[in-house]
Scaffold this motif. Sequence first.
Motif, PDB file in Angstrom:
ATOM      1  N   LYS A  38       0.866  -1.175   0.000  1.00 42.99           N
ATOM      2  CA  LYS A  38       0.000   0.000   0.000  1.00 42.99           C
ATOM      3  C   LYS A  38       0.904   1.227   0.000  1.00 42.99           C
ATOM      4  O   LYS A  38       1.919   1.240   0.713  1.00 42.99           O
ATOM      5  N   GLN A  58       4.087   0.123   2.169  1.00 43.68           N
ATOM      6  CA  GLN A  58       4.041  -0.852   3.269  1.00 43.68           C
ATOM      7  C   GLN A  58       3.530  -2.173   2.736  1.00 43.68           C
ATOM      8  O   GLN A  58       2.556  -2.200   1.979  1.00 43.68           O
ATOM      9  N   ILE A  79       1.410  -5.427   2.679  1.00 41.28           N
ATOM     10  CA  ILE A  79       0.120  -5.723   3.301  1.00 41.28           C
ATOM     11  C   ILE A  79      -0.280  -7.158   2.986  1.00 41.28           C
ATOM     12  O   ILE A  79       0.172  -7.749   2.023  1.00 41.28           O
ATOM     13  N   GLU A  80      -1.191  -7.677   3.830  1.00 42.28           N
ATOM     14  CA  GLU A  80      -1.754  -8.995   3.575  1.00 42.28           C
ATOM     15  C   GLU A  80      -2.930  -8.842   2.605  1.00 42.28           C
ATOM     16  O   GLU A  80      -3.378  -7.725   2.336  1.00 42.28           O
ATOM     17  N   THR A  81      -3.482  -9.961   2.146  1.00 46.41           N
ATOM     18  CA  THR A  81      -4.604  -9.852   1.189  1.00 46.41           C
ATOM     19  C   THR A  81      -5.844  -9.285   1.892  1.00 46.41           C
ATOM     20  O   THR A  81      -6.761  -8.822   1.231  1.00 46.41           O
ATOM     21  N   ASP A  82      -5.839  -9.285   3.228  1.00 47.07           N
ATOM     22  CA  ASP A  82      -6.977  -8.642   3.912  1.00 47.07           C
ATOM     23  C   ASP A  82      -6.656  -7.154   4.150  1.00 47.07           C
ATOM     24  O   ASP A  82      -7.303  -6.490   4.951  1.00 47.07           O
ATOM     25  N   LEU A  83      -5.588  -6.697   3.460  1.00 42.50           N
ATOM     26  CA  LEU A  83      -5.182  -5.293   3.460  1.00 42.50           C
ATOM     27  C   LEU A  83      -4.640  -4.839   4.811  1.00 42.50           C
ATOM     28  O   LEU A  83      -4.450  -3.641   5.043  1.00 42.50           O
ATOM     29  N   LYS A  84      -4.380  -5.808   5.711  1.00 43.25           N
ATOM     30  CA  LYS A  84      -3.791  -5.404   7.006  1.00 43.25           C
ATOM     31  C   LYS A  84      -2.310  -5.147   6.783  1.00 43.25           C
ATOM     32  O   LYS A  84      -1.632  -5.931   6.103  1.00 43.25           O
ATOM     33  N   GLY A  85      -1.820  -4.053   7.373  1.00 43.32           N
ATOM     34  CA  GLY A  85      -0.418  -3.683   7.161  1.00 43.32           C
ATOM     35  C   GLY A  85       0.526  -4.555   7.950  1.00 43.32           C
ATOM     36  O   GLY A  85       0.180  -5.067   9.007  1.00 43.32           O
ATOM     37  N   ARG A  86       1.750  -4.771   7.412  1.00 39.48           N
ATOM     38  CA  ARG A  86       2.778  -5.529   8.140  1.00 39.48           C
ATOM     39  C   ARG A  86       3.934  -4.587   8.408  1.00 39.48           C
ATOM     40  O   ARG A  86       4.074  -3.555   7.784  1.00 39.48           O
ATOM     41  N   GLN A  87       4.769  -4.989   9.357  1.00 37.51           N
ATOM     42  CA  GLN A  87       5.890  -4.132   9.755  1.00 37.51           C
ATOM     43  C   GLN A  87       7.024  -4.219   8.725  1.00 37.51           C
ATOM     44  O   GLN A  87       8.161  -4.428   9.096  1.00 37.51           O
TER      45      GLN A  87
END
Lengths: 88, 97
Positions: free
Chosen positions: A5, A28, A30-38
């Motif tokens: 993203k 950043q 992101i996972e496929t559920d659009l949650k951001g990762r570090q």
Amino acid sequence: MRLVKVLGSITSTIKDPTLKGFKILLVQCIETDLKGRQEYFVAVDTVGMGEGEIGLIVTGSTAKRTEVTKKKNVDAAIVAKVDRIDLE
Amino acid sequence: MRLGRAIGNVVSTIKHERLAGIKLMVIKPVGPQGDLEGRKIIVADYLNTASGSLVYWIENGTTICKVMGRMSIPLRGCIVGQVDKIDLEKGRRVIDG
């Protein structure tokens, strides 16, 4: 390729000469559920991304395999804008 | 490329011959909120980066050799730009380099 993203754009005057004129973005992972990762990348934009948009980046030497980034000293480039992801 | 803060220099007189004359800096990986848990690493710098600057660096070996103009350098990171500022999308937060 990695799903990312766009967080924002980077202004950088002192840089490698081959990077002149590029749009450089902070993205950043992101996972496929659009949650951001570090995990973040600084990537050259080759498809005209807007802020907050979802895209795909390639990293490593493959980042230089577009006309825009050929022979440039980059190792991360956004090569696609994602419209939608359909999961099972 | 990766984002990080240059926090120091490494002086090394005895090293591989193809590393001769290359300035080495200590980088702390950084995310938009500042710190990242990632461990600190050592990268090359040819942009005369001052300690404390926000920078981005490349990890790809072949590209580093091209940047340094030498073939097969035992080196795994090289700064290719210094950040003036980052315009973050949400809340228009700006990080100064």
